[in-house]
Scaffold this motif. Structure first.
Motif, short mmCIF file in Angstrom:
data_model
loop_
_atom_site.label_atom_id
_atom_site.label_comp_id
_atom_site.label_asym_id
_atom_site.label_seq_id
_atom_site.Cartn_x
_atom_site.Cartn_y
_atom_site.Cartn_z
N ASP A 15 0.81 -1.22 0.00
CA ASP A 15 0.00 0.00 0.00
C ASP A 15 0.84 1.27 0.00
O ASP A 15 0.32 2.37 0.26
CB ASP A 15 -0.92 0.01 1.23
N CYS A 16 2.13 1.17 -0.28
CA CYS A 16 2.97 2.38 -0.26
C CYS A 16 2.58 3.34 -1.39
O CYS A 16 2.00 2.94 -2.41
CB CYS A 16 4.45 2.03 -0.33
N ASN A 17 2.95 4.58 -1.20
CA ASN A 17 2.59 5.65 -2.14
C ASN A 17 3.35 5.47 -3.46
O ASN A 17 4.55 5.68 -3.53
CB ASN A 17 2.93 7.00 -1.51
N GLN A 18 2.65 5.10 -4.51
CA GLN A 18 3.28 4.83 -5.80
C GLN A 18 3.87 6.07 -6.45
O GLN A 18 4.61 5.97 -7.44
CB GLN A 18 2.27 4.18 -6.75
N CYS A 41 9.13 3.58 -3.58
CA CYS A 41 8.01 2.64 -3.55
C CYS A 41 7.92 1.88 -4.87
O CYS A 41 7.71 0.67 -4.89
CB CYS A 41 6.72 3.39 -3.26
N ARG A 42 8.10 2.58 -5.97
CA ARG A 42 7.99 1.96 -7.28
C ARG A 42 9.17 1.06 -7.59
O ARG A 42 9.04 0.08 -8.33
CB ARG A 42 7.89 3.04 -8.37
N ALA A 61 6.40 0.06 5.39
CA ALA A 61 6.66 1.43 4.97
C ALA A 61 5.66 1.86 3.90
O ALA A 61 5.51 1.19 2.87
CB ALA A 61 8.09 1.55 4.45
N ILE A 62 4.99 2.97 4.14
CA ILE A 62 3.96 3.46 3.22
C ILE A 62 4.34 4.80 2.62
O ILE A 62 4.12 5.05 1.43
CB ILE A 62 2.60 3.54 3.95
#
Length: 400
Positions: A119-122, A127-128, A181-182
């Motif tokens: 669910d991390c911030n794309q 994150c990507r 980590a999100i």
């Protein structure tokens, strides 16, 4: 020129900005011919039933963890395979019943265990770029219903605390709390060698919960003394449970940490050959979050002059004359009267581009000056460093 360009490429690659069935007994089988025998047999059944439940509970609490421990602990020591590509100590952490395998940094500068969340911030690059843990795929996942925040490479990482089984070094630890980590305070990138962090700091409790080393003690490991060893082809081991006496030569000297937050000790002096860089009470930290050796800028500047280290535009790492490296003096640390040496072959890296050789000094300072020496992974090759989690002390000797 090519020296500066190659230096930049190397720096970008190497130097970063320094995570049961209850048994039922068929009661109808107990037949009695008298009230007295019925009561007696009922009492016997009640006693046996309680004993079965007691034995079952002990199997869950003690036998199963002991079996898990015995899978990889031999002689009271847990061995975890390590890859040291680019001097970054990395191992495989398996999470959940689906056994999601993620590469994690073995980080003595942190006590947290965290991995990127599904669910991390794309919108964030980190994150990507990295693999994720997906809690939806694990039957043993439990939502801990609280958040966590940690510092990594001068960035604030935040997310949620999750509970799941983990497997490290082929040893399963059930109900382990770690961070998913999100988000972060600002976008950044970090090494593609790993996705998350496995903290080995001296703290007993982290922002996510009980630390890995504490949990290992709870499930049966005798001692949480640990050390890193190196072998061929950028491989090696993390040993937890005792000192590896065949990994060092001479005497080992022990020093109590000056903080229960980080692996920092005081050394009596630091010298480059006959030149004194620090004369007394030199705080020295052992930190595998970084690869190189970092020192206070004033002291490192003296070292630059001694070695005629030349600047490379845009980076802090400096180059030196390859023809002179073999004559460079040792970097010496004095701990309780014992001298520990790091030779030039260990603090200078040689690299070739075609037929041209370049030499880079792996000792540097940073823009935000530090008041201590930081011994990165590089220093763990010439020195055998033992971290004593239970007694807040560091052991040092010359590695074999």
């Amino acid at each position: 020129g090519i020296n500066a360009e190659y230096g930049k490429q190397w720096y970008q690659r190497r130097v970063r900005e320094a995570v049961v069935s209850t048994q039922s007994t068929d009661k109808s089988n107990f037949l009695s011919v008298s009230v007295a025998s019925f009561r007696f047999e009922t009492f016997i059944f009640w006693t046996v039933d309680k004993m079965q439940k007691f034995l079952l509970l002990n199997i869950v609490l003690f036998v199963i963890p002991a079996i898990c421990l015995s899978r990889s602990v031999k002689g009271g020591t847990l061995r975890i395979p390590v890859s040291y590509s680019h001097l970054t100590p990395v191992t495989i952490l398996s999470l959940g019943t689906d056994e999601t395998n993620l590469r994690v940094l073995l980080n003595t500068a942190s006590s947290e265990v965290w991995v990127p969340s599904v669910d991390c911030n794309q919108e964030l690059i980190w994150c990507r770029q990295h693999r994720h843990y997906n809690y939806r795929d694990s039957r043993s996942y439990v939502d801990s219903d609280r958040n966590f925040t940690t510092l990594f490479l001068d960035h604030i990482i935040s997310g949620r605390v999750s509970t799941d089984q983990i497997d490290v070094g082929d040893m399963i630890i059930p109900n382990f709390q770690f961070g998913e980590a999100i988000s972060s305070d600002r976008d950044f990138t970090y090494s593609d060698q790993f996705s998350g962090v496995l903290g080995l700091g001296p703290k007993k409790v982290s922002t996510t919960g009980t630390t890995l080393l504490t949990r290992l003690l709870e499930v049966g490991l005798d001692d949480a003394v640990f050390s890193f060893t190196f072998s061929v082809n950028d491989s090696g081991s993390l040993w937890i449970g005792g000192v590896q006496h065949d990994s060092y030569t001479g005497n080992m000297v022990w020093s109590t940490t000056v903080s229960q937050e980080r692996w920092q000790i005081k050394v009596a002096g630091i010298n480059m050959g006959h030149h004194t860089l620090c004369s007394s009470d030199c705080v020295t930290e052992f930190n595998t979050e970084i690869e190189v050796i970092v020192g206070p800028s004033e002291q490192v500047d003296q070292l630059y002059k001694l070695l005629d280290a030349r600047e490379i535009a845009g980076v802090t790492i400096r180059s030196v004359d390859c023809n002179k490296v073999d004559s460079f003096p040792d970097l010496t640390f004095t701990v309780k009267g014992q001298k520990l040496n790091i030779a030039s072959k260990d603090y200078v890296e040689r690299s070739k581009v075609g037929s041209t050789e370049f030499c880079f000094l792996m000792i540097t300072s940073v823009e935000e000056d530090v008041n201590r020496w930081i011994m990165g992974t590089l220093a763990h090759k010439p020195l055998y460093v033992v971290y004593d989690f239970g007694r807040y002390q560091v052991g040092l000797a010359e590695a074999v």
